[in-house]
Design a protein around this motif. Structure first.
Motif, PDB file in Angstrom:
ATOM      1  N   ASN A   1       1.395  -8.027  86.836  1.00 52.36           N
ATOM      2  CA  ASN A   1       1.105  -6.660  86.417  1.00 52.36           C
ATOM      3  C   ASN A   1       0.371  -5.867  87.501  1.00 52.36           C
ATOM      4  N   HIS A   2      -0.496  -6.534  88.258  1.00 52.84           N
ATOM      5  CA  HIS A   2      -1.198  -5.827  89.328  1.00 52.84           C
ATOM      6  C   HIS A   2      -0.250  -5.460  90.471  1.00 52.84           C
ATOM      7  N   ASP A   3       0.730  -6.294  90.712  1.00 55.44           N
ATOM      8  CA  ASP A   3       1.745  -5.989  91.732  1.00 55.44           C
ATOM      9  C   ASP A   3       2.594  -4.802  91.290  1.00 55.44           C
ATOM     10  N   GLN A   4       2.871  -4.748  90.003  1.00 54.40           N
ATOM     11  CA  GLN A   4       3.640  -3.633  89.455  1.00 54.40           C
ATOM     12  C   GLN A   4       2.867  -2.324  89.608  1.00 54.40           C
ATOM     13  N   TRP A   5       1.583  -2.379  89.306  1.00 54.35           N
ATOM     14  CA  TRP A   5       0.731  -1.202  89.505  1.00 54.35           C
ATOM     15  C   TRP A   5       0.761  -0.740  90.957  1.00 54.35           C
ATOM     16  N   PHE A   6       0.599  -1.689  91.876  1.00 55.02           N
ATOM     17  CA  PHE A   6       0.526  -1.338  93.297  1.00 55.02           C
ATOM     18  C   PHE A   6       1.855  -0.786  93.794  1.00 55.02           C
ATOM     19  N   ARG A   7       2.951  -1.386  93.356  1.00 56.38           N
ATOM     20  CA  ARG A   7       4.264  -0.877  93.759  1.00 56.38           C
ATOM     21  C   ARG A   7       4.457   0.558  93.275  1.00 56.38           C
TER      22      ARG A   7
ATOM     23  N   THR B   1      -7.341   1.558  89.465  1.00 50.11           N
ATOM     24  CA  THR B   1      -8.451   1.479  90.409  1.00 50.11           C
ATOM     25  C   THR B   1      -9.684   0.821  89.784  1.00 50.11           C
ATOM     26  N   LYS B   2      -9.809   0.888  88.457  1.00 49.48           N
ATOM     27  CA  LYS B   2     -10.939   0.251  87.781  1.00 49.48           C
ATOM     28  C   LYS B   2     -10.709  -1.240  87.573  1.00 49.48           C
ATOM     29  N   ASN B   3      -9.513  -1.708  87.885  1.00 50.54           N
ATOM     30  CA  ASN B   3      -9.171  -3.116  87.704  1.00 50.54           C
ATOM     31  C   ASN B   3      -8.736  -3.762  89.024  1.00 50.54           C
ATOM     32  N   GLY B   4      -9.415  -3.396  90.094  1.00 48.70           N
ATOM     33  CA  GLY B   4      -9.169  -4.022  91.390  1.00 48.70           C
ATOM     34  C   GLY B   4      -8.366  -3.199  92.365  1.00 48.70           C
ATOM     35  N   GLY B   5      -7.787  -2.094  91.895  1.00 53.79           N
ATOM     36  CA  GLY B   5      -6.934  -1.296  92.770  1.00 53.79           C
ATOM     37  C   GLY B   5      -7.658  -0.686  93.950  1.00 53.79           C
ATOM     38  N   LYS B   6      -8.932  -0.364  93.771  1.00 56.06           N
ATOM     39  CA  LYS B   6      -9.706   0.237  94.867  1.00 56.06           C
ATOM     40  C   LYS B   6      -9.787  -0.713  96.055  1.00 56.06           C
ATOM     41  N   THR B   7      -9.985  -2.007  95.799  1.00 58.47           N
ATOM     42  CA  THR B   7     -10.062  -2.960  96.913  1.00 58.47           C
ATOM     43  C   THR B   7      -8.715  -3.074  97.625  1.00 58.47           C
ATOM     44  N   THR B   8      -7.616  -2.923  96.872  1.00 58.29           N
ATOM     45  CA  THR B   8      -6.287  -2.984  97.489  1.00 58.29           C
ATOM     46  C   THR B   8      -6.046  -1.770  98.383  1.00 58.29           C
ATOM     47  N   ILE B   9      -6.441  -0.598  97.921  1.00 52.60           N
ATOM     48  CA  ILE B   9      -6.317   0.612  98.739  1.00 52.60           C
ATOM     49  C   ILE B   9      -7.125   0.456 100.032  1.00 52.60           C
ATOM     50  N   ASP B  10      -8.345  -0.042  99.913  1.00 58.15           N
ATOM     51  CA  ASP B  10      -9.191  -0.232 101.091  1.00 58.15           C
ATOM     52  C   ASP B  10      -8.581  -1.261 102.052  1.00 58.15           C
ATOM     53  N   SER B  11      -8.054  -2.348 101.483  1.00 57.58           N
ATOM     54  CA  SER B  11      -7.438  -3.388 102.304  1.00 57.58           C
ATOM     55  C   SER B  11      -6.260  -2.833 103.089  1.00 57.58           C
ATOM     56  N   TYR B  12      -5.427  -2.042 102.427  1.00 61.98           N
ATOM     57  CA  TYR B  12      -4.242  -1.511 103.093  1.00 61.98           C
ATOM     58  C   TYR B  12      -4.576  -0.406 104.082  1.00 61.98           C
TER      59      TYR B  12
ATOM     60  N   TYR C   1     -15.892 -15.198  99.499  1.00 62.52           N
ATOM     61  CA  TYR C   1     -16.128 -13.764  99.716  1.00 62.52           C
ATOM     62  C   TYR C   1     -17.513 -13.409  99.165  1.00 62.52           C
ATOM     63  N   PRO C   2     -18.583 -13.905  99.789  1.00 66.77           N
ATOM     64  CA  PRO C   2     -19.936 -13.791  99.218  1.00 66.77           C
ATOM     65  C   PRO C   2     -20.468 -12.370  99.123  1.00 66.77           C
ATOM     66  N   HIS C   3     -19.904 -11.441  99.855  1.00 65.21           N
ATOM     67  CA  HIS C   3     -20.404 -10.070  99.838  1.00 65.21           C
ATOM     68  C   HIS C   3     -19.524  -9.143  99.011  1.00 65.21           C
ATOM     69  N   GLU C   4     -18.644  -9.729  98.191  1.00 67.43           N
ATOM     70  CA  GLU C   4     -17.755  -8.943  97.350  1.00 67.43           C
ATOM     71  C   GLU C   4     -17.914  -9.349  95.890  1.00 67.43           C
ATOM     72  N   LYS C   5     -17.376  -8.521  94.999  1.00 63.49           N
ATOM     73  CA  LYS C   5     -17.490  -8.781  93.565  1.00 63.49           C
ATOM     74  C   LYS C   5     -16.188  -9.277  92.944  1.00 63.49           C
ATOM     75  N   GLY C   6     -15.073  -9.218  93.688  1.00 61.75           N
ATOM     76  CA  GLY C   6     -13.803  -9.583  93.096  1.00 61.75           C
ATOM     77  C   GLY C   6     -13.475  -8.663  91.928  1.00 61.75           C
ATOM     78  N   ARG C   7     -12.924  -9.224  90.869  1.00 64.23           N
ATOM     79  CA  ARG C   7     -12.595  -8.411  89.703  1.00 64.23           C
ATOM     80  C   ARG C   7     -13.714  -8.452  88.656  1.00 64.23           C
ATOM     81  N   ASN C   8     -14.862  -9.031  89.008  1.00 61.20           N
ATOM     82  CA  ASN C   8     -15.991  -9.094  88.068  1.00 61.20           C
ATOM     83  C   ASN C   8     -16.635  -7.715  87.905  1.00 61.20           C
TER      84      ASN C   8
END
Length: 261
Positions: free
Chosen positions: A76-82, A95-106, A254-261
């Motif tokens: 489902n997250h891949d579908q969102w990103f596509r 973006t509230k479910n991890g999308g912000k980190t994907t935008i930053d990564s890309y 990834y000690p300086h990140e929150k992941g999806r928490n």
């Protein structure tokens, strides 16, 4: 011996992916891989995850492996990103479910590419080419979220294959898949389950957590989302022997990140 390894939800943790393949002693010349989806959204290296898998696929092509030696299921997250890449619009809730980190990564990834357009086209093609499900020659089915318990994956709506949680809830209540010999899913993290002494996972989990961080098997259904995007680990499992290998906790990688928490 030839093996097929099924891998749960990665959620941007390329360090965990590299680590679990090393621990499983993955051999690109003989082993097959089935990814259960959710490559992005969570830890800070979503672009690197997809780029790494594209590298695995390219290596398999050079080694004259069958295209299905690496199968990538859509989550489902891949579908969102596509959808975001295709339309330029952020899907509701993404973006509230991890999308912000994907935008930053890309953003970082694209800036580092000598041919930005070509690299991004390859990643978009990867997202468009993903399969909704796979069924092997032993009638074992692989899908991200769930499926019709009686008629199987081929009779399941696309939306349910990437978003459903009722399949795993049914398995926890004693339900089994009738259309397939086994079903392998991700999507609903095992970390949501409290680890209790009467559970079969209690005998194999040794990390001291009070929630489940190992693959869960109920009837003929396996859940491989062991919390790689959350408070758990990434898992790879041999679908025949059921031996499995895990990364370190992703929050330690990834000690300086929150992941999806």
């Amino acid at each position: 011996m030839k093996r097929t390894l099924v891998i749960g939800d990665i959620h941007g943790a390329v360090k965990a992916l590299i680590q679990v393949l090393q621990r499983a002693d993955y051999d690109s010349k003989t082993d097959n891989l089935i990814f259960l989806g959710d490559y992005v959204d969570g830890w800070g290296e979503s672009a690197e995850v997809i780029d790494f898998i594209l590298g695995l696929k390219k290596k398999n092509q050079m080694e004259m492996r069958h295209p299905d030696s690496i199968i990538c299921i859509e989550g489902n997250h891949d579908q969102w990103f596509r959808e975001f890449l295709s339309t330029g619009k952020e899907p509701q809730g993404w973006t509230k479910n991890g999308g912000k980190t994907t935008i930053d990564s890309y953003s970082r990834f694209a800036e580092a590419q000598p041919n930005r357009e070509e690299a991004m086209d390859a990643h978009l093609k990867f997202l468009r080419d993903m399969k909704l499900y796979h069924v092997d020659n032993k009638n074992r089915a692989f899908v991200h979220a769930g499926c019709n318990m009686v008629e199987g994956v081929a009779a399941t709506l696309e939306y349910l294959m990437v978003w459903d949680r009722s399949t795993w809830r049914s398995a926890l209540s004693g339900g089994r898949i009738h259309a397939h010999s086994e079903l392998f899913i991700g999507h609903t993290t095992t970390c949501a389950q409290k680890l209790k002494k009467h559970m079969p996972e209690f005998e194999i989990q040794t990390d001291g957590k009070d929630y489940v961080t190992v693959p869960m098997n109920r009837q003929n259904i396996w859940n491989l989302d062991t919390g790689g995007g959350w408070s758990g680990k990434l898992t790879a499992m041999d679908i025949d022997s059921k031996e499995f290998w895990q990364s370190d906790f992703c929050f330690d990688l990834y000690p300086h990140e929150k992941g999806r928490n």
